[in-house]
Motif scaffolding. Structure first.
Motif, mmCIF file in Angstrom:
data_model
loop_
_atom_site.group_PDB
_atom_site.id
_atom_site.type_symbol
_atom_site.label_atom_id
_atom_site.label_comp_id
_atom_site.label_asym_id
_atom_site.label_seq_id
_atom_site.Cartn_x
_atom_site.Cartn_y
_atom_site.Cartn_z
ATOM 1 N N ALA A 139 6.196 6.437 0.139
ATOM 2 C CA ALA A 139 6.618 5.211 0.813
ATOM 3 C C ALA A 139 5.587 4.120 0.553
ATOM 4 O O ALA A 139 4.390 4.389 0.408
ATOM 5 C CB ALA A 139 6.751 5.448 2.301
ATOM 6 N N THR A 140 6.067 2.897 0.487
ATOM 7 C CA THR A 140 5.199 1.753 0.295
ATOM 8 C C THR A 140 5.289 0.853 1.515
ATOM 9 O O THR A 140 6.383 0.471 1.929
ATOM 10 C CB THR A 140 5.607 0.962 -0.963
ATOM 11 N N TRP A 141 4.141 0.537 2.075
ATOM 12 C CA TRP A 141 4.060 -0.399 3.192
ATOM 13 C C TRP A 141 3.804 -1.787 2.614
ATOM 14 O O TRP A 141 2.799 -2.008 1.940
ATOM 15 C CB TRP A 141 2.942 0.003 4.144
ATOM 16 N N GLU A 142 4.716 -2.697 2.865
ATOM 17 C CA GLU A 142 4.618 -4.061 2.372
ATOM 18 C C GLU A 142 4.286 -4.986 3.539
ATOM 19 O O GLU A 142 5.041 -5.064 4.511
ATOM 20 C CB GLU A 142 5.936 -4.490 1.739
ATOM 21 N N ILE A 143 3.144 -5.652 3.427
ATOM 22 C CA ILE A 143 2.726 -6.594 4.464
ATOM 23 C C ILE A 143 2.713 -7.976 3.844
ATOM 24 O O ILE A 143 1.991 -8.230 2.878
ATOM 25 C CB ILE A 143 1.339 -6.219 5.029
ATOM 26 N N GLY A 144 3.551 -8.838 4.387
ATOM 27 C CA GLY A 144 3.668 -10.196 3.870
ATOM 28 C C GLY A 144 3.255 -11.219 4.903
ATOM 29 O O GLY A 144 2.768 -10.882 5.984
ATOM 30 N N ILE A 183 8.768 -1.076 5.255
ATOM 31 C CA ILE A 183 8.529 0.170 4.526
ATOM 32 C C ILE A 183 9.564 0.230 3.415
ATOM 33 O O ILE A 183 10.768 0.063 3.660
ATOM 34 C CB ILE A 183 8.658 1.401 5.440
ATOM 35 N N LEU A 184 9.103 0.483 2.188
ATOM 36 C CA LEU A 184 9.980 0.555 1.021
ATOM 37 C C LEU A 184 9.965 1.971 0.460
ATOM 38 O O LEU A 184 8.956 2.673 0.560
ATOM 39 C CB LEU A 184 9.496 -0.416 -0.058
ATOM 40 N N TRP A 230 0.842 -1.182 0.000
ATOM 41 C CA TRP A 230 0.000 0.000 0.000
ATOM 42 C C TRP A 230 0.881 1.237 0.000
ATOM 43 O O TRP A 230 1.885 1.294 0.707
ATOM 44 C CB TRP A 230 -0.917 0.011 1.221
ATOM 45 N N VAL A 231 0.496 2.240 -0.790
ATOM 46 C CA VAL A 231 1.327 3.427 -0.995
ATOM 47 C C VAL A 231 0.842 4.590 -0.127
ATOM 48 O O VAL A 231 -0.322 4.988 -0.209
ATOM 49 C CB VAL A 231 1.325 3.847 -2.483
ATOM 50 N N ASP A 232 1.772 5.108 0.686
ATOM 51 C CA ASP A 232 1.544 6.337 1.442
ATOM 52 C C ASP A 232 2.048 7.467 0.544
ATOM 53 O O ASP A 232 3.247 7.746 0.485
ATOM 54 C CB ASP A 232 2.299 6.303 2.768
#
Length: 122
Positions: free
Chosen positions: A39-44, A50-51, A32-34
């Motif tokens: 910033a991109t929040w990556e939930i795996g 945070i990318l 999901w993009v902030d």
């Protein structure tokens, strides 16, 4: 003596429970993009990271999450956690009506809240 052994066993059990990683398997998966911070929040399945805009890891929450909680209701799933290293507490809400993820952050150094509705990265 029995009392001392009981206390020692209780402390050991508490320390093992504290050291365990949170179960992230029930969380929504994706990126999901902030847009406020690019910033991109990556939930795996076993990580939250945070990318940056190029996909490089800016922050990895592995072994840094505490007070993890999940609350699943008919209309939404909410999960929250605390990260002492980041000096923040996070609350994420994923509704069932769309693919967006709302993030609220409480920062230790200010009373000003941060909230953003993030779009799922495609």
């Amino acid at each position: 003596m029995k009392k001392a052994l009981f206390i020692l066993a209780a402390l050991l059990a508490a320390s093992l429970a504290f050291a365990q990683s949170p179960d992230l398997s029930k969380l929504p998966k994706g990126k999901w993009v902030d847009s406020n911070w690019a910033a991109t929040w990556e939930i795996g399945a076993d990580s939250i990271r945070i990318l940056d805009a190029q996909g490089a890891v800016v922050f990895d929450f592995k072994d840094k999450i505490k007070d993890f909680a999940v609350d699943a209701k008919v209309t939404a799933v909410t999960f929250s956690f605390r990260c002492d290293e980041a000096e923040r507490s996070y609350v994420f809400t994923k509704g069932t009506a769309d693919l967006d993820l709302t993030m609220e952050i409480k920062r230790d150094w200010t009373a000003e809240p941060y909230s953003v509705k993030m779009k799922l990265q495609k």
